[in-house]
Design a protein around this motif. Structure first.
Motif, PDB file in Angstrom:
ATOM      1  N   GLU A  21       1.422  -4.589 -12.234  1.00 57.82           N
ATOM      2  CA  GLU A  21       1.771  -4.780 -10.629  1.00 57.82           C
ATOM      3  C   GLU A  21       0.717  -5.448  -9.887  1.00 57.82           C
ATOM      4  OE1 GLU A  21       2.955  -2.395  -6.577  1.00 57.82           O
ATOM      5  OE2 GLU A  21       3.143  -1.353  -8.504  1.00 57.82           O
ATOM      6  N   TYR A  38       4.696  -6.643  -6.728  1.00 60.29           N
ATOM      7  CA  TYR A  38       5.495  -5.437  -6.192  1.00 60.29           C
ATOM      8  C   TYR A  38       6.535  -5.544  -6.368  1.00 60.29           C
ATOM      9  CZ  TYR A  38       7.012  -2.181  -2.450  1.00 60.29           C
ATOM     10  OH  TYR A  38       7.751  -1.486  -1.751  1.00 60.29           O
ATOM     11  N   SER A  39       7.321  -6.758  -6.065  1.00 61.57           N
ATOM     12  CA  SER A  39       8.961  -6.788  -6.388  1.00 61.57           C
ATOM     13  C   SER A  39       9.108  -6.649  -7.763  1.00 61.57           C
ATOM     14  CB  SER A  39       9.231  -8.198  -5.846  1.00 61.57           C
ATOM     15  OG  SER A  39       9.011  -8.480  -4.493  1.00 61.57           O
ATOM     16  N   ARG A  42       8.988  -2.854  -8.636  1.00 61.48           N
ATOM     17  CA  ARG A  42       9.724  -2.105  -7.930  1.00 61.48           C
ATOM     18  C   ARG A  42      11.308  -1.989  -8.597  1.00 61.48           C
ATOM     19  NH1 ARG A  42       5.906  -1.136  -6.136  1.00 61.48           N
ATOM     20  NH2 ARG A  42       5.785   0.102  -7.956  1.00 61.48           N
ATOM     21  N   GLU A  45      11.318  -0.480 -12.034  1.00 59.37           N
ATOM     22  CA  GLU A  45      11.197   1.147 -11.821  1.00 59.37           C
ATOM     23  C   GLU A  45      12.657   1.557 -11.575  1.00 59.37           C
ATOM     24  OE1 GLU A  45       6.565   1.954 -10.036  1.00 59.37           O
ATOM     25  OE2 GLU A  45       8.323   1.835  -8.617  1.00 59.37           O
ATOM     26  N   LYS A  46      13.495   0.670 -10.755  1.00 56.14           N
ATOM     27  CA  LYS A  46      14.796   1.298 -10.580  1.00 56.14           C
ATOM     28  C   LYS A  46      15.777   1.115 -12.133  1.00 56.14           C
ATOM     29  CE  LYS A  46      14.893   2.173  -6.278  1.00 56.14           C
ATOM     30  NZ  LYS A  46      15.193   3.457  -5.973  1.00 56.14           N
ATOM     31  N   ARG A  73      18.188  -5.425  -7.534  1.00 53.43           N
ATOM     32  CA  ARG A  73      16.803  -4.575  -7.148  1.00 53.43           C
ATOM     33  C   ARG A  73      15.581  -5.244  -7.082  1.00 53.43           C
ATOM     34  NH1 ARG A  73      18.614   0.299  -5.273  1.00 53.43           N
ATOM     35  NH2 ARG A  73      20.191   1.252  -6.476  1.00 53.43           N
TER      36      ARG A  73
END
Length: 211
Positions: A21, A38-39, A42, A45-46, A73
């Motif tokens: 990240e 970051y995007s 995340r 992770e979802k 997401r």
């Protein structure tokens, strides 16, 4: 390649995106808005949070479901592009076990999806500048009769070389395009992400480490 192997590849992609990240974000911040790492993290992770609920009926269905989660997401422009890539790859995969030729066809389908969705092509300083050479090298290596792990290793090498070569390009798509000539001198974050992910997948496919 079975559904289980497909799962292992997708999990490797997700874990690599999460682990890198900061690195991907730092690359993006040079000429972009710095939110790529970051995007991506995340969103993946979802995906892992809902991992047990993904439809595993066949490789194609699994990849399409993965793409739908990613598209919804991952923020910014990355979500639609990466989501489209997985969905198109899943459509090309169908419901059969995946041969080397089928995997190449899946990657080609993903590439065409990214081109259409992002209105971009090779030379625009995007992830395509690593993904296309990687796919070409994989296809050529398989045609030469290399073992799967050798072909994947060669493809990862091609992705790394191509990603590093984006340092000399001027961005023509995304926020970096607004910086014009200032985008020259730094590698594209998306292309480097493809390279890092390809290298991680290559590591898992080496003898003794293959999924």
């Amino acid at each position: 390649m079975s559904t289980e192997m497909t799962e292992n590849v997708v999990r490797t992609i997700a874990e690599t995106a999460i682990e890198n990240e900061k690195y991907f974000g730092d690359l993006d911040s040079v000429v972009g808005d710095g939110d790529f790492g970051y995007s991506l993290a995340r969103g993946f992770e979802k995906l892992l949070e809902g991992w047990a609920d993904l439809d595993r009926g066949d490789p194609g269905t699994f990849l399409k479901r993965t793409g739908m989660v990613i598209a919804s997401r991952i923020g910014g422009t990355s979500g639609p592009l990466w989501g489209t890539a997985f969905i198109r790859a899943g459509t090309a995969a169908g419901d059969a076990d995946l041969t080397g030729d089928r995997v190449v066809a899946m990657l080609r389908a993903a590439i065409e999806g990214i081109k259409a969705r992002g209105q971009s092509d090779v030379g625009d300083k995007t992830l395509l500048d690593a993904l296309v050479p990687m796919t070409d090298r994989l296809a050529a290596s398989l045609d030469r009769g290399l073992a799967p792990h050798e072909a994947i290793e060669a493809a990862a090498t091609a992705a790394r070389e191509a990603a590093e070569a984006t340092v000399d390009m001027v961005a023509k798509r995304g926020r970096a395009a607004y910086t014009g000539e200032r985008s020259r001198g730094s590698v594209d974050a998306g292309a480097m992400a493809v390279a890092v992910i390809a290298e991680r997948i290559s590591e898992t496919w080496k003898p003794g480490g293959a999924p």
